[in-house]
Design a protein around this motif. Sequence first.
Motif, PDB file in Angstrom:
ATOM      1  N   ASP B 112       0.856  -1.237   0.037  1.00 53.02           N
ATOM      2  CA  ASP B 112      -0.027   0.245   0.072  1.00 53.02           C
ATOM      3  C   ASP B 112       0.876   1.141   0.165  1.00 53.02           C
ATOM      4  O   ASP B 112       1.255   1.611   0.994  1.00 53.02           O
ATOM      5  N   THR B 113       1.245   1.456  -1.091  1.00 49.47           N
ATOM      6  CA  THR B 113       1.987   2.877  -1.329  1.00 49.47           C
ATOM      7  C   THR B 113       1.364   4.182  -1.357  1.00 49.47           C
ATOM      8  O   THR B 113       1.810   5.172  -1.407  1.00 49.47           O
ATOM      9  N   GLY B 114       0.064   4.067  -1.269  1.00 51.43           N
ATOM     10  CA  GLY B 114      -1.048   5.403  -1.046  1.00 51.43           C
ATOM     11  C   GLY B 114      -1.371   5.417  -2.597  1.00 51.43           C
ATOM     12  O   GLY B 114      -2.521   6.162  -2.686  1.00 51.43           O
ATOM     13  N   ASP B 115      -0.608   4.753  -3.585  1.00 49.37           N
ATOM     14  CA  ASP B 115      -1.412   4.946  -4.887  1.00 49.37           C
ATOM     15  C   ASP B 115      -1.873   3.696  -5.352  1.00 49.37           C
ATOM     16  O   ASP B 115      -1.102   2.818  -5.916  1.00 49.37           O
ATOM     17  N   LEU B 116      -3.336   3.613  -5.286  1.00 47.35           N
ATOM     18  CA  LEU B 116      -3.936   2.522  -5.459  1.00 47.35           C
ATOM     19  C   LEU B 116      -3.789   1.888  -6.906  1.00 47.35           C
ATOM     20  O   LEU B 116      -3.386   0.724  -7.211  1.00 47.35           O
ATOM     21  N   ALA B 117      -4.009   2.865  -7.919  1.00 43.80           N
ATOM     22  CA  ALA B 117      -3.573   2.377  -9.512  1.00 43.80           C
ATOM     23  C   ALA B 117      -2.497   1.755  -9.504  1.00 43.80           C
ATOM     24  O   ALA B 117      -2.379   0.638 -10.252  1.00 43.80           O
ATOM     25  N   ALA B 118      -1.113   2.334  -8.936  1.00 44.86           N
ATOM     26  CA  ALA B 118       0.211   1.827  -9.139  1.00 44.86           C
ATOM     27  C   ALA B 118       0.307   0.517  -8.405  1.00 44.86           C
ATOM     28  O   ALA B 118       0.874  -0.410  -9.085  1.00 44.86           O
ATOM     29  N   ASP B 119      -0.170   0.240  -7.273  1.00 43.13           N
ATOM     30  CA  ASP B 119      -0.121  -0.994  -6.538  1.00 43.13           C
ATOM     31  C   ASP B 119      -0.697  -1.857  -7.487  1.00 43.13           C
ATOM     32  O   ASP B 119      -0.240  -2.946  -7.501  1.00 43.13           O
ATOM     33  N   LEU B 120      -2.077  -1.913  -7.882  1.00 47.75           N
ATOM     34  CA  LEU B 120      -2.695  -2.926  -8.666  1.00 47.75           C
ATOM     35  C   LEU B 120      -1.882  -3.175  -9.944  1.00 47.75           C
ATOM     36  O   LEU B 120      -1.779  -4.442 -10.157  1.00 47.75           O
ATOM     37  N   LYS B 121      -1.445  -2.243 -10.603  1.00 49.08           N
ATOM     38  CA  LYS B 121      -0.834  -2.339 -11.984  1.00 49.08           C
ATOM     39  C   LYS B 121       0.407  -3.147 -11.586  1.00 49.08           C
ATOM     40  O   LYS B 121       0.704  -4.185 -12.423  1.00 49.08           O
ATOM     41  N   ALA B 122       1.137  -3.031 -10.470  1.00 51.38           N
ATOM     42  CA  ALA B 122       2.411  -3.688 -10.127  1.00 51.38           C
ATOM     43  C   ALA B 122       2.154  -5.274  -9.858  1.00 51.38           C
ATOM     44  O   ALA B 122       2.667  -6.100 -10.401  1.00 51.38           O
ATOM     45  N   VAL B 123       0.998  -5.455  -9.072  1.00 49.15           N
ATOM     46  CA  VAL B 123       0.536  -6.921  -8.698  1.00 49.15           C
ATOM     47  C   VAL B 123       0.160  -7.457 -10.147  1.00 49.15           C
ATOM     48  O   VAL B 123       0.526  -8.789 -10.297  1.00 49.15           O
ATOM     49  N   LEU B 124      -0.550  -6.909 -10.974  1.00 46.25           N
ATOM     50  CA  LEU B 124      -1.118  -7.641 -12.008  1.00 46.25           C
ATOM     51  C   LEU B 124       0.157  -7.938 -13.231  1.00 46.25           C
ATOM     52  O   LEU B 124      -0.023  -8.812 -13.899  1.00 46.25           O
ATOM     53  N   ARG B 125       1.054  -6.970 -13.042  1.00 52.25           N
ATOM     54  CA  ARG B 125       2.268  -6.932 -13.920  1.00 52.25           C
ATOM     55  C   ARG B 125       2.964  -8.464 -13.580  1.00 52.25           C
ATOM     56  O   ARG B 125       3.410  -9.210 -14.350  1.00 52.25           O
ATOM     57  N   ALA B 126       3.099  -8.487 -12.461  1.00 52.22           N
ATOM     58  CA  ALA B 126       3.832  -9.848 -11.887  1.00 52.22           C
ATOM     59  C   ALA B 126       3.009 -10.945 -12.240  1.00 52.22           C
ATOM     60  O   ALA B 126       3.440 -12.046 -12.265  1.00 52.22           O
ATOM     61  N   THR B 127       1.561 -10.826 -12.247  1.00 56.79           N
ATOM     62  CA  THR B 127       0.688 -12.141 -12.531  1.00 56.79           C
ATOM     63  C   THR B 127       1.037 -12.252 -13.922  1.00 56.79           C
ATOM     64  O   THR B 127       1.005 -13.492 -14.209  1.00 56.79           O
ATOM     65  N   VAL B 128       0.981 -11.500 -14.645  1.00 54.45           N
ATOM     66  CA  VAL B 128       1.418 -11.578 -16.137  1.00 54.45           C
ATOM     67  C   VAL B 128       2.485 -12.460 -16.579  1.00 54.45           C
ATOM     68  O   VAL B 128       2.576 -13.391 -17.097  1.00 54.45           O
ATOM     69  N   ASP B 129       3.613 -12.089 -15.623  1.00 58.44           N
ATOM     70  CA  ASP B 129       4.692 -12.821 -15.718  1.00 58.44           C
ATOM     71  C   ASP B 129       4.594 -14.304 -15.473  1.00 58.44           C
ATOM     72  O   ASP B 129       5.102 -15.272 -15.925  1.00 58.44           O
ATOM     73  N   GLU B 130       3.874 -14.415 -14.275  1.00 60.31           N
ATOM     74  CA  GLU B 130       3.574 -15.680 -13.894  1.00 60.31           C
ATOM     75  C   GLU B 130       2.812 -16.736 -14.869  1.00 60.31           C
ATOM     76  O   GLU B 130       3.173 -17.753 -15.197  1.00 60.31           O
TER      77      GLU B 130
END
Lengths: 229, 229
Positions: B112-130
């Motif tokens: 939780d960096t305070g930037d919801l969009a950035a946090d969700l994008k980072a998790v979903l990018r990691a999901t794409v990799d997996e």
Amino acid sequence: MVSKPAPDATRRSEKSRRAIYAAALSLVAEVGYPKTTVEGIAARAGVGKQTIYRWWSSKADVLLEAFLDLAEQTAREAGHDTAGYEAARQGTAGPGTPGDETAADQTAGIPDTGDLAADLKAVLRATVDELLDPRFDAPARALTAEGVVNEQLGRVFVSRLLEPQLQLYVARLRSAQEAGQVRRDVDPRIALELFVSPLAQRWLQHTGPITYDYTDTLVDYALYGLAPR
Amino acid sequence: MVSKPAPDATRRSEKSRRAIYAAALSLVAEVGYPKTTVEGIAARAGVGKQTIYRWWSSKADVLLEAFLDLAEQTAREAGHDTAGYEAARQGTAGPGTPGDETAADQTAGIPDTGDLAADLKAVLRATVDELLDPRFDAPARALTAEGVVNEQLGRVFVSRLLEPQLQLYVARLRSAQEAGQVRRDVDPRIALELFVSPLAQRWLQHTGPITYDYTDTLVDYALYGLAPR
């Protein structure tokens, strides 16, 4: 000139065709795609294997047309007034409506009453009805499961059954863009996934209940966003 | 007092356990869930059938833990700084991270960096990799396909693997609600499906390419809506 078959022969053919579709759908639902064979379909339909091969080249072809026919039938039962909804319904799942025989419904597309939210909610409610219909649910699951592990088959069924239905949503979203109800910079092919894919995942993976309330909520969230306005 | 096993015995056990996980994952990817057997896993792992039955009661149990272990491993490789992302990644698909062994990662949740969009994008990018990692893709497809037609198995894997990951998104969205970044009347358990389910459907049904651009777009559409502001 090609001579037309006599009426009796046509009736017999039509009866065989329907028996073959029904056999194919029930068989794939019971034993799964890999164990479904043209021989098995023929035996259950009470026709010779050659009758099937006269009309179709593979079990995949028979199943593809059986699904097109099933969707057409359901649409007919649902009545003319909802033809557009029915044509678009079930863009969520594996197999579904379109194809040559339903070209008219497809052209009709999703009704455009001017109220995008209402139109999308109506189509998705019709989709909920279909997903909960055992005639559709069991064979569609069997085929979709196979497409998950058999990429080639999956791609054929997606391009012939699912994608044409998703394109109905694309058309409706484009018309909403022209009417100023959807932002111009939104890609409709991605946007539709915000309400279509959640329903598909709940249905396929049993991740949650499927109700009208649920699909109505998806449409509202997708159109107006999660962030405060 | 229970006496601890000697270090050598522990090492041998750990080696067997890893061999069994690897055998289970590769076997289910190759032959599918129905044809995967405890005997087959034992043979491929080079252990006796009884070794497996000493630790697990069924092939479903072995596979469940093999997936938990795979996710834990991937998370470890990705390094500590992204532990939270890795714990939450792959909430889209069939099997994934959580479980007893990854309790720490799970508690960490989505950063939780305070930037919801950035946090969700980072998790979903990691999901794409997996999802694009063949170590994960093949066994996860096999298991998910089985869950589509085998509701009981599907529900077990969803409740033990997928749902705990989805709850990480619920927690992050709740914290965003407290911060005023998500409307109070939004149900987080439904809201997360707007960006998680589209990625899952593209992966499972081959309905479109899976890229960082795509998942970034999903997050933007979901948060800010399709309708003009």
